[in-house]
Design a protein around this motif. Structure first.
Motif, PDB file in Angstrom:
ATOM      1  N   ILE A 134      99.044 -46.380  44.066  1.00 25.12           N
ATOM      2  CA  ILE A 134      97.961 -45.436  44.344  1.00 25.12           C
ATOM      3  C   ILE A 134      96.692 -46.227  44.622  1.00 25.12           C
ATOM      4  O   ILE A 134      96.205 -46.985  43.770  1.00 25.12           O
ATOM      5  N   ASP A 135      96.168 -46.076  45.839  1.00 21.88           N
ATOM      6  CA  ASP A 135      94.988 -46.833  46.249  1.00 21.88           C
ATOM      7  C   ASP A 135      93.868 -45.876  46.657  1.00 21.88           C
ATOM      8  O   ASP A 135      93.987 -44.653  46.535  1.00 21.88           O
ATOM      9  N   VAL A 136      92.777 -46.441  47.172  1.00 28.64           N
ATOM     10  CA  VAL A 136      91.616 -45.621  47.490  1.00 28.64           C
ATOM     11  C   VAL A 136      91.893 -44.650  48.631  1.00 28.64           C
ATOM     12  O   VAL A 136      91.220 -43.612  48.742  1.00 28.64           O
ATOM     13  N   THR A 137      92.863 -44.972  49.455  1.00 25.56           N
ATOM     14  CA  THR A 137      93.181 -44.100  50.584  1.00 25.56           C
ATOM     15  C   THR A 137      94.066 -42.933  50.173  1.00 25.56           C
ATOM     16  O   THR A 137      93.727 -41.765  50.394  1.00 25.56           O
ATOM     17  N   ASN A 138      95.205 -43.229  49.553  1.00 25.26           N
ATOM     18  CA  ASN A 138      96.140 -42.133  49.265  1.00 25.26           C
ATOM     19  C   ASN A 138      95.784 -41.336  48.018  1.00 25.26           C
ATOM     20  O   ASN A 138      96.350 -40.258  47.789  1.00 25.26           O
ATOM     21  N   GLN A 139      94.841 -41.816  47.198  1.00 29.53           N
ATOM     22  CA  GLN A 139      94.471 -41.034  46.008  1.00 29.53           C
ATOM     23  C   GLN A 139      93.896 -39.671  46.389  1.00 29.53           C
ATOM     24  O   GLN A 139      93.962 -38.723  45.608  1.00 29.53           O
ATOM     25  N   GLY A 140      93.346 -39.567  47.587  1.00 30.47           N
ATOM     26  CA  GLY A 140      92.773 -38.306  48.016  1.00 30.47           C
ATOM     27  C   GLY A 140      93.786 -37.197  48.197  1.00 30.47           C
ATOM     28  O   GLY A 140      93.425 -36.010  48.257  1.00 30.47           O
ATOM     29  N   ARG A 141      95.074 -37.567  48.285  1.00 32.83           N
ATOM     30  CA  ARG A 141      96.133 -36.576  48.454  1.00 32.83           C
ATOM     31  C   ARG A 141      96.563 -35.963  47.136  1.00 32.83           C
ATOM     32  O   ARG A 141      97.302 -34.975  47.100  1.00 32.83           O
ATOM     33  N   ILE A 142      96.118 -36.543  46.035  1.00 32.59           N
ATOM     34  CA  ILE A 142      96.589 -36.119  44.712  1.00 32.59           C
ATOM     35  C   ILE A 142      95.835 -34.884  44.232  1.00 32.59           C
ATOM     36  O   ILE A 142      94.605 -34.847  44.234  1.00 32.59           O
ATOM     37  N   THR A 143      96.593 -33.889  43.808  1.00 31.49           N
ATOM     38  CA  THR A 143      96.001 -32.669  43.230  1.00 31.49           C
ATOM     39  C   THR A 143      96.382 -32.508  41.758  1.00 31.49           C
ATOM     40  O   THR A 143      95.961 -31.538  41.118  1.00 31.49           O
ATOM     41  N   ALA A 144      97.176 -33.412  41.226  1.00 30.82           N
ATOM     42  CA  ALA A 144      97.621 -33.327  39.836  1.00 30.82           C
ATOM     43  C   ALA A 144      96.445 -33.514  38.885  1.00 30.82           C
ATOM     44  O   ALA A 144      95.392 -34.068  39.243  1.00 30.82           O
ATOM     45  N   ARG A 145      96.639 -33.097  37.655  1.00 25.21           N
ATOM     46  CA  ARG A 145      95.604 -33.227  36.626  1.00 25.21           C
ATOM     47  C   ARG A 145      95.758 -34.520  35.826  1.00 25.21           C
ATOM     48  O   ARG A 145      94.778 -35.065  35.332  1.00 25.21           O
ATOM     49  N   TRP A 146      96.997 -34.969  35.685  1.00 24.93           N
ATOM     50  CA  TRP A 146      97.271 -36.199  34.939  1.00 24.93           C
ATOM     51  C   TRP A 146      98.145 -37.145  35.758  1.00 24.93           C
ATOM     52  O   TRP A 146      99.028 -36.693  36.500  1.00 24.93           O
ATOM     53  N   ILE A 147      97.932 -38.441  35.585  1.00 24.89           N
ATOM     54  CA  ILE A 147      98.815 -39.470  36.112  1.00 24.89           C
ATOM     55  C   ILE A 147      99.245 -40.326  34.927  1.00 24.89           C
ATOM     56  O   ILE A 147      98.395 -40.914  34.239  1.00 24.89           O
ATOM     57  N   ALA A 148     100.540 -40.365  34.667  1.00 21.84           N
ATOM     58  CA  ALA A 148     101.074 -41.153  33.555  1.00 21.84           C
ATOM     59  C   ALA A 148     101.696 -42.429  34.120  1.00 21.84           C
ATOM     60  O   ALA A 148     102.708 -42.377  34.811  1.00 21.84           O
ATOM     61  N   GLU A 149     101.095 -43.567  33.818  1.00 22.77           N
ATOM     62  CA  GLU A 149     101.510 -44.839  34.424  1.00 22.77           C
ATOM     63  C   GLU A 149     102.771 -45.396  33.749  1.00 22.77           C
ATOM     64  O   GLU A 149     102.696 -46.252  32.876  1.00 22.77           O
ATOM     65  N   ALA A 150     103.922 -44.927  34.202  1.00 25.53           N
ATOM     66  CA  ALA A 150     105.180 -45.463  33.688  1.00 25.53           C
ATOM     67  C   ALA A 150     105.447 -46.854  34.233  1.00 25.53           C
ATOM     68  O   ALA A 150     106.116 -47.669  33.591  1.00 25.53           O
ATOM     69  N   ALA A 151     104.968 -47.143  35.440  1.00 25.29           N
ATOM     70  CA  ALA A 151     105.036 -48.488  36.005  1.00 25.29           C
ATOM     71  C   ALA A 151     103.852 -49.302  35.499  1.00 25.29           C
ATOM     72  O   ALA A 151     102.907 -48.767  34.902  1.00 25.29           O
ATOM     73  N   ASN A 152     103.878 -50.595  35.734  1.00 30.07           N
ATOM     74  CA  ASN A 152     102.751 -51.451  35.400  1.00 30.07           C
ATOM     75  C   ASN A 152     101.765 -51.487  36.566  1.00 30.07           C
ATOM     76  O   ASN A 152     102.153 -51.750  37.707  1.00 30.07           O
ATOM     77  N   MET A 153     100.521 -51.211  36.284  1.00 27.46           N
ATOM     78  CA  MET A 153      99.416 -51.280  37.248  1.00 27.46           C
ATOM     79  C   MET A 153      99.677 -50.489  38.532  1.00 27.46           C
ATOM     80  O   MET A 153      99.435 -50.985  39.624  1.00 27.46           O
ATOM     81  N   PRO A 154     100.153 -49.244  38.450  1.00 28.04           N
ATOM     82  CA  PRO A 154     100.404 -48.499  39.685  1.00 28.04           C
ATOM     83  C   PRO A 154      99.152 -47.928  40.339  1.00 28.04           C
ATOM     84  O   PRO A 154      99.170 -47.588  41.522  1.00 28.04           O
TER      85      PRO A 154
END
Length: 392
Positions: free
Chosen positions: A278-298
């Protein structure tokens, strides 16, 4: 940000590919951190992961437990694990790193590598175990090695306990966040990126808790169904790399492009695959309320800042995905026996307490959960330093 204690770049004489080892710090002379294999892996990435491991270890410090957190480290190899040369490269890497694995670096599976592959390659490289550096710290080495071997032999519904505890921890962090926000599970939709060990187990535990997984992304793309996916069927249809056989899809399941999981109509996103997803460009597509980082540094830091301004809470990797590492040590040091029910119960208690503490600290300090987790880790590192000392 401190300079790591040790930073190595290795070039394989056969393939010319590179591998890396970063030891962020040692506690009682030992550091803990897995070994990943992925194309494009870099030294900077491994250094960031090693710093994260120092925090993950510290966050699970319990003065009443037998497990005393270690320092943080990480290894990485720039290669696709599906490449025919990958296994030989892994063996040569481990052979080169053998002095460190024997003396100070305990390692194991991470992105692109399963524990059985690491164990087999370690044997070929002349190692006793990938975690043998910790043996001198154990009260009874023989008993501890028997206990961890027994734990790795435990299966639940045909899946190894070692493949499930991490996802159990991720799921419990999500449930703790939902409970604090008074959001009912049955109204919560989830999208998961990555359907390997961590992503698959997380999807299973969240589904069983009553949440609805509406999207799953693997290397072939995104599988979506707004009414909910049959997670058990998809788990049964995946290969060793977490890729789902599309023949298992139901009539209502849709195949979408790979990044479609980002914009899924879901309250929770679980990136459980690669770093920097998730970077500065594609973060704008996110409408979720929470992001749970199951991966490292996603989630890139700049993207997290933008997400925070939009009210999206990132539950940080140093908390969310820390259960796998902790379970190893709880078992090896003797806080847990080789029992699935006990492992899940202990994981749920520990992860809920840590998540609640992190979110409460973030609210009190008016900051993000990541900043709060770093503050808690720093406080616990100071206690560990006073009690046991470290090298950093």
């Amino acid at each position: 940000m401190t300079t790591p204690l040790l930073s190595l770049t290795w070039t394989d004489h056969v393939t010319g590919r590179q591998g890396f080892l970063v030891v962020d710090r040692l506690v009682r002379g030992v550091a803990s951190g897995g070994l990943r294999m992925r194309p494009g892996c870099t030294l900077d990435e491994v250094a960031g992961l090693a710093r994260g491991m120092s925090m993950k270890e510290a966050l699970h410090y319990d003065p009443e437990a037998r497990y005393i957190p270690l320092g943080g480290a990480k290894g990485g190899i720039d290669c696709d694990p599906r490449d025919p040369e990958a296994y030989g490269l892994l063996v040569r890497y481990l052979r080169t790193m053998r002095p460190y694995i024997e003396s100070c670096w305990t390692t194991g599976e991470d992105l692109g590598l399963t524990q059985d592959v690491v164990d087999r390659a370690a044997g070929e490289a002349g190692l006793v175990s990938s975690v043998q550096a910790v043996y001198p710290l154990l009260d009874d080495e023989a008993d501890a090695r028997r206990r961890i071997a027994d734990a790795f032999a435990v299966e639940v519904d045909g899946i190894g306990l070692d493949e499930l505890v991490g996802g159990c921890g991720v799921a419990e962090s999500v449930l703790a966040a939902l409970d604090r926000a008074d959001v009912p599970y049955w109204r919560t939709r989830v999208a998961v990126q990555g359907f390997g060990t961590m992503g698959g187990a997380t999807a299973r535990f969240l589904t069983r808790a009553g949440l609805t997984v509406v999207a799953v992304a693997d290397i072939k793309g995104t599988i979506a169904n707004p009414a909910g996916l049959d997670i058990e069927a998809l788990l049964a249809a995946r290969d060793a790399y977490g890729t789902v056989d599309r023949a298992a899809l139901r009539p209502g399941d849709r195949e979408l492009p790979g990044e479609a999981w980002l914009s899924a109509e879901a309250e929770v996103l679980v990136p459980a695959a690669v770093s920097y997803a998730i970077d500065v460009t594609n973060q704008g597509r996110i409408t979720a309320r929470w992001i749970a980082e199951a991966a490292n540094m996603p989630v890139r830091p700049e993207a997290e800042e933008l997400l925070a301004t939009r009210g999206v809470t990132v539950l940080p990797d140093v908390v969310v995905n820390s259960a796998t590492n902790a379970w190893w040590w709880w078992t090896l040091f003797g806080d847990l026996d080789a029992d699935a029910d006990a492992a899940f119960a202990h994981t749920r208690r520990s992860m809920r307490a840590l998540t609640d503490l992190t979110l409460a600290r973030a609210e009190a300090d008016g900051t993000t959960p990541r900043c709060a987790a770093h503050t808690i880790a720093a406080d616990r590192l100071a206690v560990i330093s006073d009690r046991f000392g470290w090298h950093d």
